[in-house]
Motif scaffolding. Structure first.
Motif, PDB file in Angstrom:
ATOM      1  N   ASP A 196       0.821  -1.212   0.000  1.00  7.20           N
ATOM      2  CA  ASP A 196       0.000   0.000   0.000  1.00  7.20           C
ATOM      3  C   ASP A 196       0.859   1.269   0.000  1.00  7.20           C
ATOM      4  O   ASP A 196       0.595   2.200  -0.764  1.00  7.20           O
ATOM      5  N   LEU A 197       1.879   1.311   0.811  1.00  6.19           N
ATOM      6  CA  LEU A 197       2.727   2.497   0.920  1.00  6.19           C
ATOM      7  C   LEU A 197       3.493   2.753  -0.378  1.00  6.19           C
ATOM      8  O   LEU A 197       3.531   3.884  -0.879  1.00  6.19           O
ATOM      9  N   ASP A 198       4.080   1.701  -0.926  1.00  8.06           N
ATOM     10  CA  ASP A 198       4.803   1.842  -2.190  1.00  8.06           C
ATOM     11  C   ASP A 198       3.857   2.280  -3.311  1.00  8.06           C
ATOM     12  O   ASP A 198       4.218   3.100  -4.157  1.00  8.06           O
ATOM     13  N   GLU A 199       2.650   1.751  -3.319  1.00  6.93           N
ATOM     14  CA  GLU A 199       1.675   2.130  -4.338  1.00  6.93           C
ATOM     15  C   GLU A 199       1.331   3.612  -4.233  1.00  6.93           C
ATOM     16  O   GLU A 199       1.230   4.314  -5.250  1.00  6.93           O
ATOM     17  N   ARG A 200       1.180   4.117  -3.036  1.00  3.65           N
ATOM     18  CA  ARG A 200       0.883   5.542  -2.844  1.00  3.65           C
ATOM     19  C   ARG A 200       2.059   6.407  -3.316  1.00  3.65           C
ATOM     20  O   ARG A 200       1.861   7.466  -3.912  1.00  3.65           O
ATOM     21  N   ILE A 201       3.270   5.950  -3.079  1.00  2.00           N
ATOM     22  CA  ILE A 201       4.458   6.679  -3.555  1.00  2.00           C
ATOM     23  C   ILE A 201       4.487   6.696  -5.078  1.00  2.00           C
ATOM     24  O   ILE A 201       4.724   7.738  -5.701  1.00  2.00           O
ATOM     25  N   VAL A 202       4.216   5.553  -5.690  1.00  8.31           N
ATOM     26  CA  VAL A 202       4.219   5.463  -7.154  1.00  8.31           C
ATOM     27  C   VAL A 202       3.148   6.379  -7.746  1.00  8.31           C
ATOM     28  O   VAL A 202       3.390   7.074  -8.738  1.00  8.31           O
ATOM     29  N   HIS A 203       1.970   6.413  -7.155  1.00  8.10           N
ATOM     30  CA  HIS A 203       0.909   7.291  -7.652  1.00  8.10           C
ATOM     31  C   HIS A 203       1.319   8.758  -7.550  1.00  8.10           C
ATOM     32  O   HIS A 203       1.052   9.539  -8.465  1.00  8.10           O
ATOM     33  N   ALA A 204       1.970   9.120  -6.454  1.00  6.88           N
ATOM     34  CA  ALA A 204       2.430  10.510  -6.295  1.00  6.88           C
ATOM     35  C   ALA A 204       3.446  10.857  -7.381  1.00  6.88           C
ATOM     36  O   ALA A 204       3.393  11.944  -7.971  1.00  6.88           O
ATOM     37  N   LEU A 205       4.356   9.944  -7.665  1.00  5.80           N
ATOM     38  CA  LEU A 205       5.348  10.181  -8.725  1.00  5.80           C
ATOM     39  C   LEU A 205       4.700  10.205 -10.104  1.00  5.80           C
ATOM     40  O   LEU A 205       5.114  10.963 -10.979  1.00  5.80           O
ATOM     41  N   SER A 249       9.045  16.483  -4.875  1.00  2.01           N
ATOM     42  CA  SER A 249      10.165  16.210  -3.965  1.00  2.01           C
ATOM     43  C   SER A 249       9.855  15.025  -3.057  1.00  2.01           C
ATOM     44  O   SER A 249       8.696  14.709  -2.789  1.00  2.01           O
ATOM     45  N   TYR A 250      10.908  14.393  -2.577  1.00  4.00           N
ATOM     46  CA  TYR A 250      10.733  13.286  -1.632  1.00  4.00           C
ATOM     47  C   TYR A 250      10.071  13.782  -0.357  1.00  4.00           C
ATOM     48  O   TYR A 250       9.266  13.071   0.252  1.00  4.00           O
ATOM     49  N   ALA A 251      10.370  15.009   0.060  1.00  4.34           N
ATOM     50  CA  ALA A 251       9.743  15.582   1.256  1.00  4.34           C
ATOM     51  C   ALA A 251       8.239  15.736   1.050  1.00  4.34           C
ATOM     52  O   ALA A 251       7.442  15.412   1.939  1.00  4.34           O
ATOM     53  N   ASP A 252       7.839  16.216  -0.126  1.00 10.50           N
ATOM     54  CA  ASP A 252       6.427  16.384  -0.436  1.00 10.50           C
ATOM     55  C   ASP A 252       5.716  15.036  -0.450  1.00 10.50           C
ATOM     56  O   ASP A 252       4.623  14.882   0.111  1.00 10.50           O
ATOM     57  N   ILE A 253       6.344  14.050  -1.073  1.00 13.09           N
ATOM     58  CA  ILE A 253       5.755  12.706  -1.100  1.00 13.09           C
ATOM     59  C   ILE A 253       5.678  12.146   0.314  1.00 13.09           C
ATOM     60  O   ILE A 253       4.678  11.540   0.699  1.00 13.09           O
ATOM     61  N   GLY A 254       6.732  12.386   1.093  1.00 18.35           N
ATOM     62  CA  GLY A 254       6.738  11.923   2.477  1.00 18.35           C
ATOM     63  C   GLY A 254       5.575  12.481   3.278  1.00 18.35           C
ATOM     64  O   GLY A 254       4.964  11.767   4.078  1.00 18.35           O
ATOM     65  N   GLU A 255       5.262  13.763   3.074  1.00 19.84           N
ATOM     66  CA  GLU A 255       4.109  14.362   3.760  1.00 19.84           C
ATOM     67  C   GLU A 255       2.821  13.658   3.379  1.00 19.84           C
ATOM     68  O   GLU A 255       1.947  13.444   4.222  1.00 19.84           O
ATOM     69  N   LEU A 256       2.692  13.293   2.103  1.00 20.88           N
ATOM     70  CA  LEU A 256       1.481  12.616   1.634  1.00 20.88           C
ATOM     71  C   LEU A 256       1.315  11.223   2.228  1.00 20.88           C
ATOM     72  O   LEU A 256       0.205  10.795   2.513  1.00 20.88           O
ATOM     73  N   VAL A 257       2.444  10.516   2.393  1.00 20.74           N
ATOM     74  CA  VAL A 257       2.358   9.104   2.793  1.00 20.74           C
ATOM     75  C   VAL A 257       2.794   8.844   4.230  1.00 20.74           C
ATOM     76  O   VAL A 257       2.728   7.721   4.694  1.00 20.74           O
ATOM     77  N   ALA A 306      13.371   8.216   3.845  1.00 22.96           N
ATOM     78  CA  ALA A 306      12.668   6.930   3.756  1.00 22.96           C
ATOM     79  C   ALA A 306      11.994   6.783   2.396  1.00 22.96           C
ATOM     80  O   ALA A 306      11.996   5.700   1.795  1.00 22.96           O
ATOM     81  N   VAL A 307      11.411   7.875   1.882  1.00 21.12           N
ATOM     82  CA  VAL A 307      10.794   7.839   0.557  1.00 21.12           C
ATOM     83  C   VAL A 307      11.859   7.561  -0.493  1.00 21.12           C
ATOM     84  O   VAL A 307      11.665   6.732  -1.393  1.00 21.12           O
ATOM     85  N   LYS A 308      13.008   8.236  -0.383  1.00 21.87           N
ATOM     86  CA  LYS A 308      14.093   8.027  -1.348  1.00 21.87           C
ATOM     87  C   LYS A 308      14.552   6.572  -1.346  1.00 21.87           C
ATOM     88  O   LYS A 308      14.755   5.983  -2.414  1.00 21.87           O
ATOM     89  N   ARG A 309      14.711   5.982  -0.171  1.00 16.31           N
ATOM     90  CA  ARG A 309      15.126   4.577  -0.093  1.00 16.31           C
ATOM     91  C   ARG A 309      14.102   3.671  -0.782  1.00 16.31           C
ATOM     92  O   ARG A 309      14.465   2.758  -1.515  1.00 16.31           O
TER      93      ARG A 309
END
Length: 151
Positions: free
Chosen positions: A5-14, A21-29, A35-38
């Motif tokens: 679920d978490l990876d899917e949310r990151i992929v959708h954001a990208l 930014s990874y910070a922006d995605i991090g706020e969303l998830v 951690a998002v970058k990893r």
């Protein structure tokens, strides 16, 4: 590989904005930027993310006409033969083998109707093509660049 679920949310954001930014995605998830970058690095290494790109309106590049062409191929034409034959056409945006009467459906962008006609004639002249059937797009109604809705 099946995304959690978490990876899917990151992929959708990208997929919505690959420059996010990874910070922006991090706020969303709910993760830190590192951690998002990893996770993104792991998704790339595992092949779930195959690359990053830009989406351009075809009309901005002078491609004002869009159509879909059904290909009816000669007996024993392999998908690789179709892919190889169509890969030479810069006007071909996508091509897929399909169920039903046609063997493949091809999305074509062209500068105008005459250009579309010339591309269609060239495709119809490929040795593996028996016949074609085409439709022109009047108005694109919906285009999605992600699969499914983010959770």
């Amino acid at each position: 590989m099946r995304l959690n679920d978490l990876d899917e949310r990151i992929v959708h954001a990208l997929a919505e904005d690959a420059r996010r930014s990874y910070a922006d995605i991090g706020e969303l998830v709910g993760l830190s930027a590192p951690a998002v970058k990893r996770r993104v690095d792991r998704l790339r290494a595992d092949g779930a993310i195959t690359g990053f790109t830009v989406r351009v309106d075809p009309a901005a590049l002078g491609w004002e006409t869009e159509g879909f062409v059904e290909l009816y191929c000669r007996h024993n034409t392999s998908p690789d033969d179709i892919r190889r034959g169509l890969s030479r056409y810069p006007e071909v945006a996508s091509a897929s083998t399909v169920t039903g009467d046609a063997d493949a459906v091809v999305q074509v962008f062209a500068a105008d109707m005459r250009h579309f006609e010339r591309v269609l004639e060239r495709i119809a002249g490929e040795p593996f093509v028996e016949r074609t059937k085409s439709v022109l797009v009047l108005s694109p109604l919906l285009r999605r660049y992600t699969s499914g809705a983010p959770t």
